[in-house]
Design an enzyme around this catalytic site. Structure first.
Site, PDB file in Angstrom:
ATOM      1  N   LYS A   1       4.294   9.348   8.525  1.00 40.36           N
ATOM      2  CA  LYS A   1       4.125   8.937   9.639  1.00 40.36           C
ATOM      3  C   LYS A   1       5.257   9.380  10.841  1.00 40.36           C
ATOM      4  CE  LYS A   1       1.693   4.860   8.104  1.00 40.36           C
ATOM      5  NZ  LYS A   1       0.321   4.883   8.639  1.00 40.36           N
TER       6      LYS A   1
ATOM      7  N   ASP B   1       9.223   2.717  -0.409  1.00 46.21           N
ATOM      8  CA  ASP B   1       8.227   3.346   0.421  1.00 46.21           C
ATOM      9  C   ASP B   1       8.708   3.045   1.703  1.00 46.21           C
ATOM     10  OD1 ASP B   1       6.238   4.419   1.856  1.00 46.21           O
ATOM     11  OD2 ASP B   1       4.603   3.543   0.358  1.00 46.21           O
TER      12      ASP B   1
ATOM     13  N   TYR C   1       0.947  -1.174  -0.091  1.00 46.17           N
ATOM     14  CA  TYR C   1      -0.048   0.074  -0.024  1.00 46.17           C
ATOM     15  C   TYR C   1       0.884   1.172   0.128  1.00 46.17           C
ATOM     16  CZ  TYR C   1      -3.431   3.515   1.594  1.00 46.17           C
ATOM     17  OH  TYR C   1      -4.282   4.566   1.693  1.00 46.17           O
TER      18      TYR C   1
HETATM   19  C1  LIG Z   1       3.810   2.190   3.291  1.00 48.77           C
HETATM   20  C2  LIG Z   1       2.724   3.216   3.151  1.00 48.77           C
HETATM   21  N1  LIG Z   1       2.931   4.253   2.222  1.00 48.77           N
HETATM   22  C3  LIG Z   1       2.134   5.434   2.286  1.00 48.77           C
HETATM   23  C4  LIG Z   1       1.028   5.403   3.029  1.00 48.77           C
HETATM   24  C5  LIG Z   1       0.074   6.590   2.662  1.00 48.77           C
HETATM   25  O1  LIG Z   1       0.346   7.441   3.983  1.00 48.77           O
HETATM   26  P1  LIG Z   1      -0.897   8.554   4.259  1.00 48.77           P
HETATM   27  O2  LIG Z   1      -2.001   7.652   5.226  1.00 48.77           O
HETATM   28  O3  LIG Z   1       0.005   9.351   5.480  1.00 48.77           O
HETATM   29  O4  LIG Z   1      -1.458   9.090   3.137  1.00 48.77           O
HETATM   30  C6  LIG Z   1       0.884   4.389   4.051  1.00 48.77           C
HETATM   31  C7  LIG Z   1      -0.323   4.414   5.039  1.00 48.77           C
HETATM   32  O5  LIG Z   1      -0.516   3.702   5.970  1.00 48.77           O
HETATM   33  C8  LIG Z   1       1.791   3.301   4.112  1.00 48.77           C
HETATM   34  O6  LIG Z   1       1.585   2.608   5.063  1.00 48.77           O
END
Ligand SMILES: Cc1ncc(COP(=O)(O)O)c(C=O)c1O
Length: 456
Positions: free
Chosen positions: A288, A260, A165
């Protein structure tokens, strides 16, 4: 539900001892109004408890590794706001930084000193990168990285992995984890097939599939995006050799590699999985923890790549609240506290304690399962056999059991993610006693479910 404790102090808490939130709204009243005013009663889908039994409590307050709901019930928190709270709730240094910044104004729409200071701290932890661009979320960070990669390479095709994700923007919202996995809707309505025709999805942990795709389309691929520690469809720990294979394929074919690290960045080591694996990506996305509980994301990379962003280059990217001074101050303070010697060793110990406690509880209850862990990130995998490394090996029966178990564990006083596909986080605010309480609550929940008493 867990007994109402008297640990709340009327002078500091928003919860009156023995019952309702200040202001007097009952849980039932809040729930009715939330459902009437917000789709599913929430601002983000998994919060709705749609995949577990029972209604979601409303959180009134967090302190350290505990949260209290609007009825004053206390829980050991294993969610940590889905990852940002590596220092726990309301850490004094973070609150001080926020208070210090508040008096100077909330937003300027201009660069501020705290932004420069946070940029320097991030780059010190990811030395392969020279420059960073701030956003207000992890979604925006990976979205910016995709556009930058396409702009820099002049290619259109991108690659992601099943179960990973990367936020909710169109290009990467295909066969995703998180809420998509939780609700069994691997891709979203509203994303035209034409938009994702350029997104290739590969299985994790499969060198051959990646090689085949590159053999066919390697010269069209702008970017390979991966969570190097996939943590949105369970915790699917990847082999170093697989990640290295992706690095090699990208290098050979002129594609860029995005790690990511929105979850893993600053979490599993100061420099995340980039540091832990020693593999150098072309771009990293963080989020985060980098905002210490405030809305921040960022993407970073070498200067020759990052300088293709506007205003220096032709790749457009912007944000009204990007680099917000309060959020920058919270992030800076968080990274500074994490610098204290022994932080990651402590997180490792606490994570290992939770892991062995969960494993013991599963064995004692005779329930098939295993616990995947990287440092302070854990996943309870409720199926027999080896813990999977790829999403297609995660079986649905685990989610069904977890759906029953979750409410019983909550009842016993531990707040776990309301989805079988989401991980648990331990923070520096946890201690052995709180970890043990979380384990006891898990064991009590297991006993309730396996004895047939079930969740409320
Ligand atoms: C690995 C990863 N990338 C991107 C995101 C997206 O971040 P946000 O919820 O701050 O938009 C998340 C959210 O949980 C994530 O776990």
């Amino acid at each position: 539900m867990a007994p109402v404790t008297d640990t709340m102090d009327e002078t500091t808490g928003g919860v009156a001892r023995g019952g309702k939130a200040a202001g007097g709204a009952s849980h039932a009243d809040l729930l009715r109004r939330a459902l009437a005013t917000m789709p599913g009663g929430v601002s983000s889908p998994v919060r709705a408890f749609g995949a577990v039994e029972g209604d979601p409590p409303f959180v009134a307050r967090g302190q350290g590794a505990r949260v209290w709901d609007s009825d004053g019930r206390e829980y050991v928190d294993l969610v940590g706001s889905w990852g940002p709270l590596i220092l726990g709730h309301a850490h004094p240094a973070v609150l001080d930084a926020v208070r210090g910044a508040l008096g100077d104004g909330l937003t300027f729409g201009a660069t501020c000193a705290a932004e420069v200071e946070l940029a320097e701290r991030i780059l010190a932890r990811f030395p392969f990168a020279d420059k960073v661009r701030f956003t207000s979320s992890g979604t925006e960070a990976t979205m910016g990285a995709v556009r930058l990669a396409r702009g820099a390479t002049g290619r259109s095709r991108i690659v992601k992995f099943e179960g990973c994700y990367h936020g909710h923007h169109d290009a990467l919202l295909v066969k995703g984890g998180s809420g998509l996995a939780t609700f069994g809707t691997p891709s979203s309505a509203g994303v035209p097939a034409e938009f994702t025709a350029l997104t290739e999805v590969l299985p994790l942990d499969d060198e051959e599939a990646a090689t085949r795709l590159f053999e066919e389309k390697g010269d069209e691929i702008a970017l390979v995006a991966i969570e190097p520690m996939p943590a949105n469809a369970g915790l699917l720990v990847q082999r170093q050799a697989f990640l290295q294979h992706l690095r090699d394929l990208c290098t050979e074919h002129g594609a860029l590699l995005l790690f990511d690290e929105v979850i893993s960045g600053f979490r599993v080591a100061p420099g995340g999985m980039t540091e832990r694996t020693g593999i150098t990506p072309d771009l990293v996305a963080v989020g985060k923890i980098v905002g210490g509980g405030m809305p921040v994301g960022a993407f970073l990379g070498p200067a020759d790549l990052m300088d293709r962003l506007a205003p220096l280059g032709p790749v457009y990217h912007a944000g009204t609240l990007s680099g917000n001074p309060i959020a920058m101050a919270a992030g800076r303070a968080t990274l500074d506290v994490l610098e204290q010697p022994g932080t990651y060793e402590r997180l490792e110990l606490l994570g290992a304690r939770l892991q062995s406690g969960w494993e013991r509880a599963l064995a004692d209850a005779g329930v098939a399962g295993s616990v995947a862990r990287v440092g302070s990130v854990l996943w309870m995998c409720l199926q027999d056999g080896p813990t999977p490394r790829a999403f297609h090996l995660v079986r649905e029966e685990g989610a069904a059991l977890y759906g029953k178990l979750h409410g019983a564990v909550l009842e016993a006083g531990a707040w776990m993610a309301p989805s079988a596909y989401e991980v648990a986080f331990v923070s520096t605010a946890h201690d052995e006693a709180l970890v043990d309480r979380a384990v006891d609550a898990f064991a009590a929940g297991l006993a309730a479910v396996t004895s047939g008493a079930g969740a409320p």
